[in-house]
Design a protein around this motif. Structure first.
Motif, PDB file in Angstrom:
ATOM      1  N   ALA A   5     -76.645 -76.086 -10.344  1.00 10.91           N
ATOM      2  CA  ALA A   5     -76.591 -77.095 -11.402  1.00 10.91           C
ATOM      3  C   ALA A   5     -77.514 -78.272 -11.082  1.00 10.91           C
ATOM      4  O   ALA A   5     -77.909 -79.015 -11.980  1.00 10.91           O
ATOM      5  CB  ALA A   5     -75.158 -77.581 -11.599  1.00 10.91           C
ATOM      6  N   MET A   6     -77.899 -78.423  -9.814  1.00  9.81           N
ATOM      7  CA  MET A   6     -78.823 -79.503  -9.442  1.00  9.81           C
ATOM      8  C   MET A   6     -80.223 -79.257 -10.006  1.00  9.81           C
ATOM      9  O   MET A   6     -81.041 -80.167 -10.055  1.00  9.81           O
ATOM     10  CB  MET A   6     -78.878 -79.655  -7.925  1.00  9.81           C
ATOM     11  N   ASN A   7     -80.524 -78.022 -10.432  1.00  7.93           N
ATOM     12  CA  ASN A   7     -81.824 -77.700 -11.014  1.00  7.93           C
ATOM     13  C   ASN A   7     -81.952 -78.187 -12.451  1.00  7.93           C
ATOM     14  O   ASN A   7     -83.047 -78.151 -13.002  1.00  7.93           O
ATOM     15  CB  ASN A   7     -82.057 -76.185 -10.988  1.00  7.93           C
ATOM     16  N   LYS A   8     -80.860 -78.623 -13.040  1.00  6.45           N
ATOM     17  CA  LYS A   8     -80.895 -79.063 -14.438  1.00  6.45           C
ATOM     18  C   LYS A   8     -81.705 -80.342 -14.579  1.00  6.45           C
ATOM     19  O   LYS A   8     -81.713 -81.189 -13.698  1.00  6.45           O
ATOM     20  CB  LYS A   8     -79.472 -79.306 -14.940  1.00  6.45           C
ATOM     21  N   SER A 111     -83.922 -76.197 -22.076  1.00  7.60           N
ATOM     22  CA  SER A 111     -82.578 -75.935 -22.590  1.00  7.60           C
ATOM     23  C   SER A 111     -82.055 -74.593 -22.086  1.00  7.60           C
ATOM     24  O   SER A 111     -80.904 -74.492 -21.636  1.00  7.60           O
ATOM     25  CB  SER A 111     -82.592 -75.960 -24.119  1.00  7.60           C
ATOM     26  N   ASP A 112     -82.905 -73.564 -22.156  1.00  9.85           N
ATOM     27  CA  ASP A 112     -82.516 -72.246 -21.639  1.00  9.85           C
ATOM     28  C   ASP A 112     -82.220 -72.304 -20.144  1.00  9.85           C
ATOM     29  O   ASP A 112     -81.258 -71.700 -19.663  1.00  9.85           O
ATOM     30  CB  ASP A 112     -83.606 -71.205 -21.900  1.00  9.85           C
ATOM     31  N   LEU A 113     -83.045 -73.048 -19.405  1.00 12.10           N
ATOM     32  CA  LEU A 113     -82.830 -73.172 -17.960  1.00 12.10           C
ATOM     33  C   LEU A 113     -81.542 -73.923 -17.648  1.00 12.10           C
ATOM     34  O   LEU A 113     -80.795 -73.528 -16.743  1.00 12.10           O
ATOM     35  CB  LEU A 113     -84.020 -73.874 -17.302  1.00 12.10           C
ATOM     36  N   ASN A 114     -81.276 -75.004 -18.379  1.00  9.53           N
ATOM     37  CA  ASN A 114     -80.033 -75.747 -18.156  1.00  9.53           C
ATOM     38  C   ASN A 114     -78.824 -74.857 -18.380  1.00  9.53           C
ATOM     39  O   ASN A 114     -77.858 -74.892 -17.610  1.00  9.53           O
ATOM     40  CB  ASN A 114     -79.970 -76.980 -19.051  1.00  9.53           C
ATOM     41  N   ASN A 115     -78.863 -74.034 -19.439  1.00  5.44           N
ATOM     42  CA  ASN A 115     -77.769 -73.093 -19.693  1.00  5.44           C
ATOM     43  C   ASN A 115     -77.663 -72.066 -18.567  1.00  5.44           C
ATOM     44  O   ASN A 115     -76.557 -71.720 -18.135  1.00  5.44           O
ATOM     45  CB  ASN A 115     -77.968 -72.379 -21.028  1.00  5.44           C
ATOM     46  N   LEU A 116     -78.812 -71.585 -18.098  1.00  7.70           N
ATOM     47  CA  LEU A 116     -78.824 -70.614 -17.001  1.00  7.70           C
ATOM     48  C   LEU A 116     -78.213 -71.213 -15.746  1.00  7.70           C
ATOM     49  O   LEU A 116     -77.362 -70.593 -15.108  1.00  7.70           O
ATOM     50  CB  LEU A 116     -80.255 -70.154 -16.719  1.00  7.70           C
ATOM     51  N   TRP A 117     -78.652 -72.423 -15.368  1.00  2.00           N
ATOM     52  CA  TRP A 117     -78.141 -73.027 -14.136  1.00  2.00           C
ATOM     53  C   TRP A 117     -76.647 -73.311 -14.233  1.00  2.00           C
ATOM     54  O   TRP A 117     -75.914 -73.134 -13.256  1.00  2.00           O
ATOM     55  CB  TRP A 117     -78.918 -74.298 -13.799  1.00  2.00           C
ATOM     56  N   ASP A 118     -76.168 -73.742 -15.405  1.00  2.00           N
ATOM     57  CA  ASP A 118     -74.728 -73.944 -15.590  1.00  2.00           C
ATOM     58  C   ASP A 118     -73.973 -72.632 -15.411  1.00  2.00           C
ATOM     59  O   ASP A 118     -72.979 -72.561 -14.694  1.00  2.00           O
ATOM     60  CB  ASP A 118     -74.426 -74.510 -16.982  1.00  2.00           C
ATOM     61  N   TYR A 119     -74.437 -71.604 -16.085  1.00  2.00           N
ATOM     62  CA  TYR A 119     -73.778 -70.303 -16.054  1.00  2.00           C
ATOM     63  C   TYR A 119     -73.805 -69.716 -14.646  1.00  2.00           C
ATOM     64  O   TYR A 119     -72.791 -69.223 -14.151  1.00  2.00           O
ATOM     65  CB  TYR A 119     -74.453 -69.349 -17.046  1.00  2.00           C
ATOM     66  N   ALA A 120     -74.956 -69.780 -14.001  1.00  4.89           N
ATOM     67  CA  ALA A 120     -75.101 -69.207 -12.663  1.00  4.89           C
ATOM     68  C   ALA A 120     -74.262 -69.964 -11.639  1.00  4.89           C
ATOM     69  O   ALA A 120     -73.642 -69.345 -10.768  1.00  4.89           O
ATOM     70  CB  ALA A 120     -76.564 -69.194 -12.240  1.00  4.89           C
ATOM     71  N   SER A 121     -74.212 -71.295 -11.734  1.00  2.00           N
ATOM     72  CA  SER A 121     -73.412 -72.052 -10.770  1.00  2.00           C
ATOM     73  C   SER A 121     -71.919 -71.834 -11.013  1.00  2.00           C
ATOM     74  O   SER A 121     -71.141 -71.771 -10.064  1.00  2.00           O
ATOM     75  CB  SER A 121     -73.757 -73.537 -10.807  1.00  2.00           C
ATOM     76  N   MET A 122     -71.521 -71.665 -12.268  1.00  6.12           N
ATOM     77  CA  MET A 122     -70.121 -71.373 -12.577  1.00  6.12           C
ATOM     78  C   MET A 122     -69.754 -69.990 -12.041  1.00  6.12           C
ATOM     79  O   MET A 122     -68.702 -69.806 -11.449  1.00  6.12           O
ATOM     80  CB  MET A 122     -69.893 -71.424 -14.085  1.00  6.12           C
ATOM     81  N   ASN A 123     -70.661 -69.042 -12.226  1.00  2.00           N
ATOM     82  CA  ASN A 123     -70.440 -67.680 -11.740  1.00  2.00           C
ATOM     83  C   ASN A 123     -70.355 -67.644 -10.221  1.00  2.00           C
ATOM     84  O   ASN A 123     -69.527 -66.945  -9.651  1.00  2.00           O
ATOM     85  CB  ASN A 123     -71.575 -66.773 -12.220  1.00  2.00           C
ATOM     86  N   THR A 124     -71.223 -68.405  -9.555  1.00  2.00           N
ATOM     87  CA  THR A 124     -71.229 -68.462  -8.093  1.00  2.00           C
ATOM     88  C   THR A 124     -69.922 -69.054  -7.589  1.00  2.00           C
ATOM     89  O   THR A 124     -69.334 -68.558  -6.631  1.00  2.00           O
ATOM     90  CB  THR A 124     -72.425 -69.291  -7.591  1.00  2.00           C
ATOM     91  N   ALA A 125     -69.458 -70.120  -8.229  1.00  2.00           N
ATOM     92  CA  ALA A 125     -68.216 -70.764  -7.810  1.00  2.00           C
ATOM     93  C   ALA A 125     -67.027 -69.845  -8.023  1.00  2.00           C
ATOM     94  O   ALA A 125     -66.102 -69.787  -7.197  1.00  2.00           O
ATOM     95  CB  ALA A 125     -68.000 -72.068  -8.573  1.00  2.00           C
ATOM     96  N   ASN A 126     -67.016 -69.077  -9.114  1.00  2.00           N
ATOM     97  CA  ASN A 126     -65.904 -68.181  -9.394  1.00  2.00           C
ATOM     98  C   ASN A 126     -65.866 -66.989  -8.447  1.00  2.00           C
ATOM     99  O   ASN A 126     -64.809 -66.441  -8.172  1.00  2.00           O
ATOM    100  CB  ASN A 126     -65.973 -67.670 -10.836  1.00  2.00           C
ATOM    101  N   ASN A 127     -67.026 -66.576  -7.939  1.00  2.00           N
ATOM    102  CA  ASN A 127     -67.087 -65.426  -7.034  1.00  2.00           C
ATOM    103  C   ASN A 127     -66.982 -65.808  -5.581  1.00  2.00           C
ATOM    104  O   ASN A 127     -66.960 -64.940  -4.718  1.00  2.00           O
ATOM    105  CB  ASN A 127     -68.388 -64.646  -7.270  1.00  2.00           C
ATOM    106  N   ASN A 128     -66.932 -67.100  -5.287  1.00  2.78           N
ATOM    107  CA  ASN A 128     -66.858 -67.564  -3.906  1.00  2.78           C
ATOM    108  C   ASN A 128     -65.418 -67.969  -3.580  1.00  2.78           C
ATOM    109  O   ASN A 128     -64.933 -68.969  -4.089  1.00  2.78           O
ATOM    110  CB  ASN A 128     -67.810 -68.748  -3.718  1.00  2.78           C
ATOM    111  N   PRO A 129     -64.742 -67.222  -2.713  1.00  2.00           N
ATOM    112  CA  PRO A 129     -63.357 -67.561  -2.393  1.00  2.00           C
ATOM    113  C   PRO A 129     -63.231 -68.878  -1.642  1.00  2.00           C
ATOM    114  O   PRO A 129     -62.161 -69.457  -1.599  1.00  2.00           O
ATOM    115  CB  PRO A 129     -62.875 -66.387  -1.541  1.00  2.00           C
TER     116      PRO A 129
END
Length: 132
Positions: A5-8, A111-129
């Motif tokens: 998300a810091m890439n936004k 805009s596409d990149l901001n959505n990507l970074w949000d989605y990817a960081s959310m996905n990373t957080a959800n998959n990291n125990p």
């Protein structure tokens, strides 16, 4: 991979800084965007952000048009990697670049990149125990 998300970046800031600096920030943004996508896609053989800027300047913008097409393909690849719906705007970016509306392309791309970074960081957080 760090906090994605810091890439936004603010879309308005990209546009305003590109105009106020007479295009200098546009080249900085272009290099930064290229390098961020290279790292995320693990594309170690691709052209670096600095080389993209240099080639764009040397070719009087012709390479920049090619860059727009390629960066859209890299965003699509990154979207697939993140597991989100893909959005291939390569032809749109190319047409905008050809007619001199790269600033509009940069707003759409950011805009596409901001959505990507949000989605990817959310996905990373959800998959990291161990994520807090």
């Amino acid at each position: 991979m760090g906090n994605l998300a810091m890439n936004k970046k603010s879309i308005a800031a990209v546009i305003i800084l590109s105009i106020v600096t007479c295009g200098i920030y546009y080249f900085i943004w272009m290099a930064s965007t290229t390098n961020q996508l290279k790292m995320y896609n693990e594309d170690y053989n691709g052209t670096s952000g600095g080389m993209v800027v240099l080639l764009s300047i040397i070719t009087c913008g012709i390479y920049g048009m090619y860059w727009w097409y390629q960066i859209a393909k890299k965003v699509t690849l990154a979207q697939q990697k993140a597991g989100m719906p893909t959005n291939d705007n390569s032809i749109l970016y190319l047409i905008l670049a050809i007619f001199g509306f790269g600033i509009i392309g940069s707003a759409i791309l950011q805009s596409d990149l901001n959505n990507l970074w949000d989605y990817a960081s959310m996905n990373t957080a959800n998959n990291n125990p161990y994520a807090q």
